[in-house]
Motif scaffolding. Structure first.
Motif, PDB file in Angstrom:
ATOM      1  N   LEU A  47      -5.024  -4.550  -5.369  1.00  0.00           N
ATOM      2  CA  LEU A  47      -4.172  -4.268  -4.088  1.00  0.00           C
ATOM      3  C   LEU A  47      -5.627  -5.947  -2.949  1.00  0.00           C
ATOM      4  CD1 LEU A  47      -4.392  -0.874  -2.405  1.00  0.00           C
ATOM      5  CD2 LEU A  47      -2.095  -2.397  -3.625  1.00  0.00           C
ATOM      6  N   SER A  56      -8.048   6.239  -0.226  1.00  0.00           N
ATOM      7  CA  SER A  56      -8.116   5.143  -0.443  1.00  0.00           C
ATOM      8  C   SER A  56      -8.540   4.218  -2.040  1.00  0.00           C
ATOM      9  CB  SER A  56      -8.708   4.105   0.466  1.00  0.00           C
ATOM     10  OG  SER A  56     -10.372   5.382   0.868  1.00  0.00           O
ATOM     11  N   ILE A  89      -7.856  -0.590   3.273  1.00  0.00           N
ATOM     12  CA  ILE A  89      -6.488   0.622   2.680  1.00  0.00           C
ATOM     13  C   ILE A  89      -6.445   1.641   3.726  1.00  0.00           C
ATOM     14  CG2 ILE A  89      -6.022   1.769   0.939  1.00  0.00           C
ATOM     15  CD1 ILE A  89      -6.875  -0.038  -1.037  1.00  0.00           C
ATOM     16  N   ILE A 107       0.790  -1.448   0.067  1.00  0.00           N
ATOM     17  CA  ILE A 107       0.376  -0.223   0.203  1.00  0.00           C
ATOM     18  C   ILE A 107       0.689   1.517  -0.049  1.00  0.00           C
ATOM     19  CG2 ILE A 107      -1.455   1.524   1.775  1.00  0.00           C
ATOM     20  CD1 ILE A 107      -2.874  -1.176   2.352  1.00  0.00           C
ATOM     21  N   THR A 109       1.101   4.356  -3.084  1.00  0.00           N
ATOM     22  CA  THR A 109       0.678   5.672  -2.317  1.00  0.00           C
ATOM     23  C   THR A 109       1.434   6.284  -2.875  1.00  0.00           C
ATOM     24  OG1 THR A 109      -0.485   4.879  -0.440  1.00  0.00           O
ATOM     25  CG2 THR A 109       0.013   7.304  -0.224  1.00  0.00           C
TER      26      THR A 109
END
Length: 358
Positions: free
Chosen positions: A38, A29, A45, A12, A16
């Protein structure tokens, strides 16, 4: 202290950073659910992003906004979550070989060309220092004891310039404590030996010599000589004798990170009027890695010691003639840059210039 992350947290964070690099917009998210596979819900998230924020890897510029990476987040991303592209490095080297003609161009024109290619490929400001190949060579070296435990190392170059540094002798044990007269005699013998071995070598070359090869009875001077010559080299290899080729400024300063006029002015001033500070930062000898390639130095945001570029990332590597570092190649851009590509570009350029100079 670096935060220990699970595989999910790493994934994550990676997503990002990638999304923010691509969009320059705070990341929520929902965007990650829509654009990255994901395998978890939007709520999961959000929880992970909250954990990453508490760990100092992400932050919210505004309470209602998504999150963006901090300097620590970029550092974790660079150190743990990416691998510089070897295929891209090969492509960059192929472009340099195709477009640059060593046998036809002057050195300055060639490095200008290399800087332009780097700026185009990286999307950053490219920085290439002129090579330090014409540096003064050693004509005479003398070691003199000034007072108990203090020695002056004096170097005279082929241009009759004199440079000196004052250093402490290595501490001797009670059993091997020598009289000043004995130390004077030893220093003269070592000076004579070094003059016979080193006359005609450049100061840059002296800094890389293996001082442990001194005769056994004088080996205790080896570490002292290594540090003394390194200090002399640091003082005498000055930016007044070099130039930095700079390309790509206009394009980079259009990035949203540089929307404030005052920030742009300080960066321009550094690039144009304070190159000595920048030169010392990028022409910093780095050890080769395990396969002998120049090691890339990555400074992210606040890791930069120069105030004007503490919102930037600087990626650089030395290029060499043989084992001697003679110059540096680097790129400077916002912390929101494509690190995989930038690292590959700098590494390839350093390899290419090293091969050409060798």
């Amino acid at each position: 202290m670096q935060v220990k992350l699970t595989n999910r947290q790493q994934h994550i964070l990676w997503a990002t950073v990638r999304h923010y690099i691509a969009t320059a917009e705070p990341v929520g998210s929902k965007a990650l659910v829509e654009e990255y596979d994901l395998g978890v819900s939007s709520a999961t998230i959000r929880n992970v992003m909250g954990f990453l924020e508490k760990g100092g890897l992400l932050y919210q510029p505004h309470t209602s906004a998504g999150r963006i990476p901090s300097d620590s987040g970029y550092r974790t991303y660079v150190d743990q979550l990416i691998t510089p592209s070897e295929s891209l490095s090969r492509e960059v080297e192929a472009v340099l070989q195709k477009r640059l003609k060593w046998e036809d161009w002057s050195l300055e024109a060639l490095l200008h060309g290399a800087a332009q290619i780097l700026a185009t490929l990286s999307g950053c400001i490219s920085l290439i220092t002129m090579p330090q190949t014409e540096r003064a060579t050693l004509r005479h070296l003398q070691m003199m004891q000034i007072e108990a435990g203090r020695v002056m190392l004096i170097v005279v170059t082929d241009a009759y310039e004199t440079h000196s540094t004052l250093m402490d002798l290595p501490a001797a044990s009670a059993e091997t404590q020598l009289e000043p007269e004995v130390i004077d005699r030893e220093l003269q013998i070592v000076s004579n030996f070094l003059n016979s071995q080193l006359r005609g070598r450049s100061l840059l070359e002296l800094a890389t010599l293996d001082w442990t090869q001194l005769d056994r009875e004088f080996q205790r001077y080896g570490e002292f000589l290594k540090h003394s010559v390194a200090e002399l080299t640091r003082r005498t290899v000055t930016p007044s004798t070099t130039q930095i080729m700079i390309r790509g400024v206009a394009e980079v300063l259009r990035q949203p990170e540089f929307s404030q006029l005052q920030q742009v002015q300080t960066i321009i001033q550094l690039l144009e009027e304070e190159q000595d500070q920048l030169w010392r930062l990028i022409f910093e000898e780095k050890e080769a890695d395990e396969v002998g390639k120049p090691r890339v130095m990555i400074r992210i945001g606040s890791e930069n010691p120069l105030e004007p570029i503490r919102t930037c990332s600087l990626i650089s590597a030395t290029y060499r003639r043989g084992s001697i570092p003679v110059g540096s190649v680097g790129v400077l851009g916002p912390t929101r840059l494509d690190y995989e590509s930038a690292i590959a570009v700098v590494s390839a350029a350093a390899d290419y210039l090293s091969e050409a100079f060798s």
